[in-house]
Design an enzyme around this catalytic site. Sequence first.
Site, PDB file in Angstrom:
ATOM      1  N   GLU A  56       7.316   5.113   5.794  1.00  0.00           N
ATOM      2  CA  GLU A  56       7.466   4.340   4.355  1.00  0.00           C
ATOM      3  C   GLU A  56       8.448   6.307   3.738  1.00  0.00           C
ATOM      4  OE1 GLU A  56       5.278   4.183   0.566  1.00  0.00           O
ATOM      5  OE2 GLU A  56       4.535   1.873   1.558  1.00  0.00           O
ATOM      6  N   GLU A 115       2.967  -3.764   5.140  1.00  0.00           N
ATOM      7  CA  GLU A 115       2.053  -3.633   4.201  1.00  0.00           C
ATOM      8  C   GLU A 115       2.680  -4.965   3.044  1.00  0.00           C
ATOM      9  OE1 GLU A 115       1.421  -0.231   2.279  1.00  0.00           O
ATOM     10  OE2 GLU A 115       1.406   1.264   4.261  1.00  0.00           O
TER      11      GLU A 115
END
Length: 886
Positions: free
Chosen positions: A187, A256
């Site tokens: 991320e 995710e």
Amino acid sequence: MKAPIFQQWCFLLLLMAEFAIGKLFFEPYNVTYDHRSLIIAGRRRMIISAGIHYPRATPQMWPDLIAKAKDGGVDVIETYTFWNGHEPVRGEYNFEGRYDLVKFAKLVGSSGLYFFLRIGPYVCAEWNFGGFPVWLRDIPGIEFRTDNAPFKEEMQRFMTKIVNLMLEEKLFSWQGGPIILLQIENEYGDVENSYGKKGRDYINWAANMAVGLGAGVPWVMCKQTDAPEFIIDTCNGYYCDGFKPNSDKKPAFWTENWDGWYTTWGGSLPHRPVEDLAFAVARFFQRGGSLQNYYMYFGGTNFGRSAGGPFYITSYDYDAPIDEYGLLSQPKWGHLKDLHAAIRLCEPALVAVDSPRYVKLGPMQEAHVYHKGGNGRRPISDSGDESRCSAFLANIDQHNVASVHFQGHIYTLPPWSVSILPDCRNVAYNTAKVGAQTSVKELEPQAPHLSNTPVVQNLLHQDAASFISEKWETVNEPVGVWSDYNFTAQGILDHLNVTKDSSDYLWYFTRIYISGEDVSFWKKNGVHPNLTIDSMRDVVHIYVNGELAGSGVGRWVQVIQPVELLEGYNEVALLSLTVGLQNYGPFLEKDGGGFRGQIKLTGLEEGDMDLTNSSWIYQVGLKGEMQEIYTINGNEKAAWVDLTTNKVRYPLRWYKTYFDVFDGLDPVALDFSSMGKGQAWVNGHHIGRFWTLPSSQDGCERSCDYRGKYDSSKCTTNCGKPTQVRYHVPRSWLQESDNLLVVFEETGGNPFEISLTSHYTQIICASISESHYPPLSRWLNHGSVDGQILINDTTPEMHLHCEDEHVISIVFASYGTPEGSCPKFSRGSCHAPRSFDVVSGFCQGRQTCSIRVSNSEFNDPCRRVSKTLAVEAKCIPSRVTGSSSI
Ligand SMILES: *[C@@H]1O[C@H](CO)[C@@H](O)[C@H](O)[C@H]1NC(C)=O
Ligand SMILES: *[C@@H]1O[C@H](CO)[C@@H](O)[C@H](O)[C@H]1NC(C)=O
Ligand SMILES: *[C@@H]1O[C@H](CO)[C@@H](O)[C@H](O)[C@H]1NC(C)=O
Ligand SMILES: *[C@@H]1O[C@H](CO)[C@@H](O)[C@H](O)[C@H]1NC(C)=O
Ligand SMILES: *[C@@H]1O[C@H](CO)[C@@H](O)[C@H](O)[C@H]1NC(C)=O
Ligand SMILES: *[C@@H]1O[C@H](CO)[C@@H](O)[C@H](O)[C@H]1NC(C)=O
């Protein structure tokens, strides 16, 4: 035993051992990708992946977790690596116990599943310091996650260590191992702007470094829209069906899928409804996605001080399909299992085309049709799977049911749902129609050694909590400096700079002189002076002259504490605590702890007294912690005395006792409702931080509506109650009797009321209508003819299941028009009198059963009325009834 037989056994064992060492999990195979999907051994694949973080369970739990994932229809197990667990001291590696990554990967491989390793090494993960070792901060000139030579050197060293370890153990696909996919960074797109050009340079360096490690399988970067050509950029979030990678040569991966959420001390408990979760997954595959990973499939426990933060709780249950204790969370697990089976049925059609054909069905209804060569109207006559037609029908209207026409048939779509048609004709699954059972787990107090006493059933349901011990010992933790390992410094030092996170605790100690005039001034005016701290994190306990004056909690918050001071010298001791280090955001290396700004005494006659530049004495950690009095060998070092009263709630106390555990397989938890805040150890194992901080009264809705976009504030529970009172103690850390429990209590609690609870599914229930889709397993049993999958038995089935060592005892059954919802059903106006007997006949005393939901089983109680079977049952220990679960 006769010698020859023994020798034979030895020989066999040797053979088996050799086999195990040299074993390939798979025939070597290559993994590549195209714009549609991963290509495993030359074939495009639709992939369901399950996130399980190995250190959040014990190695003894791993095989069962992996087996439950496999049973749930998962293809891949995914995990991060945890650098600070693997390299607690620079250059000293740990791959043992819960950190035995190789063992975990081999268990995944030997169960026939693939492995997706997200190395990071920054992992966020609500894990302490995002996975970074705290010693990394002390490397001169270091800046994390940017174009910084010292950082890149350390990162490359750890990445190389992990990849080489996997290579040595032959765990990559082309070596015959399970690893098909790797991740570098994590991320980074969220923080990249904070680093400017250095950030972009860093990402290019990281990408090149990763592929240069010779792992030979594809790499992904999540939330990285500027990932280079040779790295797959992927999506993280609650929904990813609109996601497009940054190149048309890359497939759409969802690394995710947040199927629940984490929580903080003082927070409520998040829940993501499974109808919405299944909708999100189905939409993803509907719109061209090809790999989806549940974050988390099993969340587990933040044992020890591994929770990140600040303030993340010890449980990392995450509302995942497998709960914190390793038990199925139903109906989540079961409804997803059905979904996976439906997607699996569509796989031949999904991989055969480059992109689906879009069909608008209504204002907020749409279909995506996967059909190679065909125009999608009618399955073409070709018996090969390649020619199969599969379709997804979505109703994204979150309020209304929709009736849609598709290829000459009418389909009814509940709001916010997707129907999956593996043959473009029959509905195998609808995301909003849950057929799986619901499980209700209550953690009931249990008497130790339940099975050893002749048990009457009501013993299980006794009202009085069973406290684990009547005999407790205690010892004080000294206030302030307690050892020669103290030092004095002018001014306020950063908490982390001093502790290096070797403990949560750091004492700041100073003396202040108060004149007689000041004391008279306060008396005259009826005021107290305040100790004012400009900025503090995460917790401070303020002691004046050995007494607790008060506490402060927060992340860089001001604390103003009224204090009582005497004429002459006064001792001020501030116990500063971290409650999980920051795991998210840029510039983590600068994110320290303790105090910032000024610390001063306000409300004196002559103006403020600034303590910021005073002489402070520092003491790292607790005496009991450093003496390791929580271990079996170390606990005798403390001068324990019998605890006689449970009336006084003393701060800064150690407590110890020995306790026995009921046998069996049910997971075990300690209930700390009667305690305040601290840490606890069982037989030397750190079970985590505890804190009975209650969550806010409001914020929890009375009912939970799955329809519409989910966010973590939706469908929360437990408002107004302490966020966590029960703490998992893995079975492998326990013995039958004399388990040592040591508790450190900071604020005051009553150890006499600590109780032991077992965790198992006590009530199961399900409700299935006669028009429900048939079991997915029936589809699997049929081949395809003329591109259609034949399914000639469409009777739905109810499946009920209790955990091992438990059997079903039917409480309620009604075939007709039952009312209410699980677990509170009642009969409606239409009810088949045989309901209870039929269901009992199939299920009573068994661990697992299935019942066909049709008139032929129950006799039609009311014609031309749509009927439903609703069942509620108890799961009772099989020992109690004498029946066997096997
Ligand atoms: C995998 O790819 C490599 C390099 O292209 C090739 O040498 C090897 O034979 C392939 N292995 C398999 C099992 O196909
Ligand atoms: C603090 O450390 C010094 C030596 O470093 C020692 O003399 C002193 O006794 C210590 N204080 C306490 C309270 O143990
Ligand atoms: C912590 O120590 C580092 C050097 O290791 C220093 O650069 C930094 O300023 C210190 N932080 C504080 C708040 O004193
Ligand atoms: C101490 O702080 C409280 C709360 O801010 C304030 O009401 C009080 O007046 C302060 N006391 C003095 C002596 O300034
Ligand atoms: C405390 O010391 C620092 C550095 O020596 C100095 O900059 C600061 O002004 C001092 N603060 C006070 C309130 O004396
Ligand atoms: C269902 O189909 C199978 C084979 O396709 C056949 O053997 C079986 O008799 C059929 N069952 C019914 C109830 O028609």
